[in-house]
Scaffold this motif. Structure first.
Motif, PDB file in Angstrom:
ATOM      1  N   THR A  57       0.843  -1.189   0.000  1.00  0.00           N
ATOM      2  CA  THR A  57       0.000   0.000   0.000  1.00  0.00           C
ATOM      3  C   THR A  57       0.881   1.242   0.000  1.00  0.00           C
ATOM      4  N   PHE A  58       0.667   2.109  -0.962  1.00  0.00           N
ATOM      5  CA  PHE A  58       1.421   3.360  -1.016  1.00  0.00           C
ATOM      6  C   PHE A  58       0.770   4.403  -0.123  1.00  0.00           C
ATOM      7  N   PRO A  59       1.544   5.390   0.336  1.00  0.00           N
ATOM      8  CA  PRO A  59       0.973   6.460   1.162  1.00  0.00           C
ATOM      9  C   PRO A  59      -0.126   7.205   0.415  1.00  0.00           C
ATOM     10  N   PRO A  60      -1.152   7.685   1.125  1.00  0.00           N
ATOM     11  CA  PRO A  60      -2.253   8.417   0.478  1.00  0.00           C
ATOM     12  C   PRO A  60      -1.782   9.599  -0.366  1.00  0.00           C
ATOM     13  N   ALA A  61      -0.669  10.219   0.014  1.00  0.00           N
ATOM     14  CA  ALA A  61      -0.163  11.378  -0.722  1.00  0.00           C
ATOM     15  C   ALA A  61       0.187  11.039  -2.171  1.00  0.00           C
ATOM     16  N   CYS A  62       0.380   9.756  -2.450  1.00  0.00           N
ATOM     17  CA  CYS A  62       0.715   9.334  -3.813  1.00  0.00           C
ATOM     18  C   CYS A  62      -0.488   9.413  -4.752  1.00  0.00           C
TER      19      CYS A  62
ATOM     20  N   LEU B 201      -5.649  13.773  -5.968  1.00  0.00           N
ATOM     21  CA  LEU B 201      -6.362  13.888  -7.235  1.00  0.00           C
ATOM     22  C   LEU B 201      -6.095  15.195  -7.971  1.00  0.00           C
ATOM     23  N   GLY B 202      -6.118  16.296  -7.281  1.00  0.00           N
ATOM     24  CA  GLY B 202      -6.049  17.584  -7.960  1.00  0.00           C
ATOM     25  C   GLY B 202      -4.676  18.209  -8.001  1.00  0.00           C
ATOM     26  N   GLN B 203      -3.638  17.443  -7.710  1.00  0.00           N
ATOM     27  CA  GLN B 203      -2.284  17.977  -7.626  1.00  0.00           C
ATOM     28  C   GLN B 203      -1.337  17.208  -8.534  1.00  0.00           C
ATOM     29  N   PRO B 204      -0.240  17.839  -8.962  1.00  0.00           N
ATOM     30  CA  PRO B 204       0.752  17.115  -9.773  1.00  0.00           C
ATOM     31  C   PRO B 204       1.358  15.966  -8.971  1.00  0.00           C
ATOM     32  N   HIS B 205       1.700  14.902  -9.644  1.00  0.00           N
ATOM     33  CA  HIS B 205       2.333  13.770  -8.969  1.00  0.00           C
ATOM     34  C   HIS B 205       3.729  14.161  -8.512  1.00  0.00           C
ATOM     35  N   GLN B 206       4.074  13.756  -7.305  1.00  0.00           N
ATOM     36  CA  GLN B 206       5.393  13.999  -6.754  1.00  0.00           C
ATOM     37  C   GLN B 206       6.139  12.675  -6.594  1.00  0.00           C
ATOM     38  N   HIS B 207       7.449  12.724  -6.823  1.00  0.00           N
ATOM     39  CA  HIS B 207       8.264  11.517  -6.699  1.00  0.00           C
ATOM     40  C   HIS B 207       8.096  10.885  -5.322  1.00  0.00           C
ATOM     41  N   SER B 208       8.027   9.548  -5.300  1.00  0.00           N
ATOM     42  CA  SER B 208       7.915   8.785  -4.059  1.00  0.00           C
ATOM     43  C   SER B 208       8.942   7.664  -4.058  1.00  0.00           C
ATOM     44  N   ASP B 209       9.756   7.606  -2.996  1.00  0.00           N
ATOM     45  CA  ASP B 209      10.743   6.525  -2.888  1.00  0.00           C
ATOM     46  C   ASP B 209      10.053   5.168  -2.796  1.00  0.00           C
ATOM     47  N   ALA B 210       8.884   5.143  -2.140  1.00  0.00           N
ATOM     48  CA  ALA B 210       8.149   3.876  -2.000  1.00  0.00           C
ATOM     49  C   ALA B 210       7.722   3.344  -3.366  1.00  0.00           C
ATOM     50  N   ILE B 211       7.268   4.250  -4.216  1.00  0.00           N
ATOM     51  CA  ILE B 211       6.860   3.834  -5.558  1.00  0.00           C
ATOM     52  C   ILE B 211       8.071   3.365  -6.359  1.00  0.00           C
TER      53      ILE B 211
ATOM     54  N   GLU C 111      10.819   2.048  -5.256  1.00  0.00           N
ATOM     55  CA  GLU C 111      11.238   0.740  -4.759  1.00  0.00           C
ATOM     56  C   GLU C 111      10.331  -0.371  -5.298  1.00  0.00           C
ATOM     57  N   ALA C 112       9.040  -0.061  -5.408  1.00  0.00           N
ATOM     58  CA  ALA C 112       8.104  -1.056  -5.941  1.00  0.00           C
ATOM     59  C   ALA C 112       8.395  -1.347  -7.411  1.00  0.00           C
ATOM     60  N   TRP C 113       8.634  -0.288  -8.196  1.00  0.00           N
ATOM     61  CA  TRP C 113       8.972  -0.515  -9.602  1.00  0.00           C
ATOM     62  C   TRP C 113      10.299  -1.275  -9.723  1.00  0.00           C
ATOM     63  N   ALA C 114      11.221  -1.033  -8.774  1.00  0.00           N
ATOM     64  CA  ALA C 114      12.496  -1.756  -8.794  1.00  0.00           C
ATOM     65  C   ALA C 114      12.258  -3.260  -8.636  1.00  0.00           C
ATOM     66  N   CYS C 115      11.294  -3.631  -7.790  1.00  0.00           N
ATOM     67  CA  CYS C 115      10.963  -5.050  -7.622  1.00  0.00           C
ATOM     68  C   CYS C 115      10.479  -5.650  -8.942  1.00  0.00           C
ATOM     69  N   ILE C 116       9.695  -4.871  -9.671  1.00  0.00           N
ATOM     70  CA  ILE C 116       9.173  -5.350 -10.955  1.00  0.00           C
ATOM     71  C   ILE C 116      10.312  -5.548 -11.948  1.00  0.00           C
TER      72      ILE C 116
ATOM     73  N   GLU D 266       9.241   8.075 -11.113  1.00  0.00           N
ATOM     74  CA  GLU D 266       9.836   6.868 -10.532  1.00  0.00           C
ATOM     75  C   GLU D 266      10.288   5.884 -11.605  1.00  0.00           C
ATOM     76  N   LEU D 267       9.547   5.852 -12.725  1.00  0.00           N
ATOM     77  CA  LEU D 267       9.909   4.924 -13.795  1.00  0.00           C
ATOM     78  C   LEU D 267      11.200   5.334 -14.501  1.00  0.00           C
ATOM     79  N   TRP D 268      11.510   6.614 -14.464  1.00  0.00           N
ATOM     80  CA  TRP D 268      12.777   7.079 -15.027  1.00  0.00           C
ATOM     81  C   TRP D 268      13.911   6.962 -13.997  1.00  0.00           C
ATOM     82  N   ASN D 269      13.619   7.320 -12.758  1.00  0.00           N
ATOM     83  CA  ASN D 269      14.661   7.308 -11.733  1.00  0.00           C
ATOM     84  C   ASN D 269      15.070   5.902 -11.322  1.00  0.00           C
ATOM     85  N   VAL D 270      14.158   4.930 -11.464  1.00  0.00           N
ATOM     86  CA  VAL D 270      14.479   3.569 -11.039  1.00  0.00           C
ATOM     87  C   VAL D 270      15.611   2.982 -11.858  1.00  0.00           C
ATOM     88  N   ARG D 271      15.820   3.468 -13.045  1.00  0.00           N
ATOM     89  CA  ARG D 271      16.852   2.904 -13.918  1.00  0.00           C
ATOM     90  C   ARG D 271      18.256   3.051 -13.326  1.00  0.00           C
ATOM     91  N   GLY D 272      18.454   4.122 -12.576  1.00  0.00           N
ATOM     92  CA  GLY D 272      19.761   4.323 -11.955  1.00  0.00           C
ATOM     93  C   GLY D 272      20.004   3.471 -10.734  1.00  0.00           C
TER      94      GLY D 272
END
Length: 278
Positions: free
Chosen positions: A180-185, A188-198, A200-205, A270-276
């Motif tokens: 479960t990701f934090p609610p801040a992720c 609805l009405g705000q731009p998406h902000q980078h999340s380390d939790a997200i 890390e999840a994409w890294a698992c994938i 997160e999908l771009w940053n996970v590559r590093g």
């Protein structure tokens, strides 16, 4: 050379449409080709109008595909969603190629009709704004330019009140990994902000694609889409700089400077940053 003229009727082609729907009827061609109304006598204004009208038609299709893809991901119909997201990326490729046509217009040619545009600008495109909102770049300040059109303003507000495409992708990621990701992720009405939790999840994938193939493919479809979207933005900047330099835009923005700032926006960071981190 034979004197016999080709007769399509002999091949079975229908030649009379007095009582049937024709190609032009189906496509509303009379309305379509009558929609170009230059405001000056400049030859190149027709190019400028058609460039932007066709772009809006392609954006209409992008919205159609993104809406269906968002619903498909919610329903866990991944194969259908992948097809639609691939189509959106190819539409952006088509839009990229269109800049090559507009770049055949020189600064001298543009100045002949630029004053006829008044304060109209692509910055005011509600369809472009809807695309950004659907993809997660949700800047509510951009609503102001559409307040004079109540129905468009309402449509943009309605989009802000539902999950973005990335939101539903993240929900799918939660289901896949049982997290479960934090609610801040999911604001609805705000731009998406980078999340380390997200990230890390994409890294698992990405570390176990064979185990999580659907999410792995979804990730790459999203990256592919943003890749083409970024190219479209870059080509927009270079085309504007080539034609008007660093003049202010007709809509009042700083022109090239504003467009360059938009190049820094990341839709799925997160999908771009996970590559590093792999």
């Amino acid at each position: 050379m034979s004197d016999d003229a080709f007769d399509p009727a002999q091949d079975g082609a229908r030649m009379s449409f007095r009582n049937d729907m024709s190609y032009g009827d189906y496509l509303e061609m009379d309305s379509l080709v009558a929609a170009q109304k230059p405001q000056s006598d400049a030859h190149d204004e027709m190019l400028f109008i058609i460039q932007h009208q066709t772009s809006e038609l392609w954006m209409r299709l992008i919205l159609h595909e993104l809406s269906a893809a968002r619903l498909a991901i919610t329903r866990q119909e991944h194969s259908q969603a992948f097809k639609m997201l691939t189509r959106v990326a190819r539409i952006f490729e088509q839009l990229n190629n269109a800049w090559d046509v507009l770049r055949t217009m020189t600064p001298s040619e543009y100045t002949l009709f630029r004053d006829s545009l008044g304060n109209s600008s692509g910055f005011q495109s509600h369809q472009y704004r809807l695309i950004e909102f659907m993809l997660g770049n949700r800047n509510q300040q951009m609503l102001k330019v559409h307040q004079h059109r109540e129905e468009l303003h309402a449509r943009l507000l309605a989009e802000l009140e539902q999950p973005s495409l990335y939101h539903v992708a993240l929900r799918a990621l939660e289901r896949e990994l049982d997290i479960t990701f934090p609610p801040a992720c999911f604001r609805l009405g705000q731009p998406h902000q980078h999340s380390d939790a997200i990230m890390e999840a994409w890294a698992c994938i990405y570390k176990s694609p064979e185990k999580h193939w659907a999410q792995y493919e979804l990730a790459e479809k999203l990256v592919d889409l943003e890749d083409y979207f970024r190219r479209w933005r870059f080509n927009h900047v270079t085309t504007v700089e080539r034609i008007i330099g660093f003049k202010r835009g007709t809509g009042g923005t700083s022109g090239v400077k504003y467009l360059r700032r938009m190049l820094e926006v990341e839709l799925f960071p997160e999908l771009w940053n996970v590559r590093g981190s792999l």
